[in-house]
Design a protein around this motif. Structure first.
Motif, short mmCIF file in Angstrom:
data_model
loop_
_atom_site.label_atom_id
_atom_site.label_comp_id
_atom_site.label_asym_id
_atom_site.label_seq_id
_atom_site.Cartn_x
_atom_site.Cartn_y
_atom_site.Cartn_z
N LEU A 12 88.79 -0.84 -22.23
CA LEU A 12 89.87 0.01 -22.74
C LEU A 12 90.27 -0.37 -24.17
O LEU A 12 90.58 0.50 -24.98
CB LEU A 12 91.07 -0.05 -21.82
N GLU A 13 90.25 -1.65 -24.48
CA GLU A 13 90.65 -2.12 -25.82
C GLU A 13 89.75 -1.56 -26.92
O GLU A 13 90.14 -1.54 -28.09
CB GLU A 13 90.67 -3.66 -25.87
N ASP A 14 88.55 -1.11 -26.57
CA ASP A 14 87.65 -0.54 -27.57
C ASP A 14 88.20 0.74 -28.20
O ASP A 14 87.79 1.13 -29.29
CB ASP A 14 86.27 -0.28 -26.96
N ALA A 15 89.16 1.36 -27.53
CA ALA A 15 89.79 2.57 -28.08
C ALA A 15 90.44 2.29 -29.43
O ALA A 15 90.53 3.19 -30.28
CB ALA A 15 90.83 3.13 -27.11
N GLU A 16 90.87 1.05 -29.65
CA GLU A 16 91.49 0.67 -30.93
C GLU A 16 90.55 0.93 -32.11
O GLU A 16 91.01 1.17 -33.23
CB GLU A 16 91.89 -0.81 -30.91
N VAL A 17 89.25 0.85 -31.86
CA VAL A 17 88.25 1.06 -32.91
C VAL A 17 87.60 2.43 -32.79
O VAL A 17 87.46 3.17 -33.77
CB VAL A 17 87.17 -0.05 -32.84
N SER A 18 87.20 2.79 -31.58
CA SER A 18 86.35 3.97 -31.40
C SER A 18 87.05 5.29 -31.69
O SER A 18 86.39 6.27 -32.03
CB SER A 18 85.76 3.99 -29.99
N TYR A 19 88.37 5.33 -31.59
CA TYR A 19 89.05 6.62 -31.86
C TYR A 19 88.78 7.09 -33.29
O TYR A 19 88.66 8.28 -33.55
CB TYR A 19 90.56 6.53 -31.58
N SER A 20 88.67 6.15 -34.23
CA SER A 20 88.43 6.55 -35.63
C SER A 20 87.04 7.16 -35.79
O SER A 20 86.85 8.06 -36.61
CB SER A 20 88.62 5.37 -36.57
N GLY A 32 75.78 17.16 -30.22
CA GLY A 32 76.46 18.34 -29.71
C GLY A 32 77.96 18.22 -29.79
O GLY A 32 78.68 19.20 -29.68
N PHE A 33 78.46 17.00 -29.99
CA PHE A 33 79.91 16.78 -30.07
C PHE A 33 80.37 17.05 -31.49
O PHE A 33 79.87 16.47 -32.44
CB PHE A 33 80.25 15.33 -29.69
N LYS A 34 81.32 17.93 -31.63
CA LYS A 34 81.93 18.21 -32.93
C LYS A 34 83.44 18.12 -32.75
O LYS A 34 84.01 18.92 -32.01
CB LYS A 34 81.56 19.61 -33.43
N PRO A 35 84.08 17.14 -33.38
CA PRO A 35 85.53 17.04 -33.22
C PRO A 35 86.22 18.31 -33.71
O PRO A 35 85.97 18.75 -34.82
CB PRO A 35 85.92 15.84 -34.07
N ASN A 36 87.02 18.91 -32.84
CA ASN A 36 87.73 20.13 -33.23
C ASN A 36 89.23 19.88 -33.38
O ASN A 36 90.00 20.81 -33.57
CB ASN A 36 87.46 21.26 -32.23
N ARG A 37 89.61 18.60 -33.28
CA ARG A 37 91.00 18.20 -33.47
C ARG A 37 91.02 16.70 -33.75
O ARG A 37 90.04 16.00 -33.51
CB ARG A 37 91.84 18.51 -32.24
N VAL A 38 92.12 16.22 -34.24
CA VAL A 38 92.26 14.79 -34.51
C VAL A 38 92.40 14.08 -33.17
O VAL A 38 93.20 14.47 -32.31
CB VAL A 38 93.48 14.51 -35.41
N VAL A 39 91.60 13.03 -32.98
CA VAL A 39 91.66 12.23 -31.77
C VAL A 39 92.52 11.01 -32.07
O VAL A 39 92.24 10.25 -32.99
CB VAL A 39 90.25 11.80 -31.31
#
Length: 172
Positions: A12-20, A32-39
């Motif tokens: 779970l702590e990996d979210a601190e880095v991977s969200y960016s 196939g993944f295209k961000p369509n909003r800010v995560v």
């Protein structure tokens, strides 16, 4: 100089880095993944909570040994019988083109074939992603067709066992 890596289960702590990485469109150019909003960090944390313990998935962080730094993900998804689909990305662009994708691929093939007892690992790759295709061919994958505009590639356990001795430089 070869950059040594290891893989470990995502936490779970990996979210601190991977969200960016989810917000960097260049990371997703050939997927196939295209961000369509800010995560946000919270959204990434929720996503990890919902996906880390699924029985048909094995998700790992790619980390640089010398710095103990998390730089990307490699995973086996959609387990069906004795097969699964490989996914890989290096989120930290400082490590693109450094041979890490190949190392992570070999480590996941070892895990999939020897720990999970898979017989076939396959993947889909965008035809313009020449670097990825080269990595996968070097690791022993062969082109098996096309699917939704992507190239499909696969490798059998027997083929991997045949060529794996040439990958001895990569340790787990």
């Amino acid at each position: 100089m070869i950059i040594s890596i290891y893989i470990r289960p995502l936490v779970l702590e990996d979210a601190e880095v991977s969200y960016s990485w989810r917000n960097d469109a260049s990371v997703w150019t050939y997927t196939g993944f295209k961000p369509n909003r800010v995560v946000t960090k919270e959204m990434e944390l929720d996503w990890l909570r919902n996906n880390l313990n699924k029985p048909d998935q094995s998700r790992f962080a790619i980390c640089v040994k010398e710095l103990d730094t998390y730089i990307g993900n490699v995973q086996l998804l959609d387990f069906h019988g004795k097969s699964a689909e490989l996914h890989l990305f290096i989120g930290n662009k400082l490590y693109w083109g450094k041979g890490i994708g190949f190392q992570a691929t070999v480590l996941m093939l070892r895990y999939g074939f020897f720990e999970r007892k898979l017989e076939v690992i396959y993947l889909k790759v965008h035809p313009a992603n020449i670097a990825a295709i080269s990595i996968y061919e070097k690791a022993g994958f062969e082109i098996t067709g096309k699917d939704d505009g992507n190239i499909t590639m696969s490798i059998s356990r027997d083929r991997f066992i045949e060529i794996e001795p040439s990958f001895k430089l990569i340790s787990i």
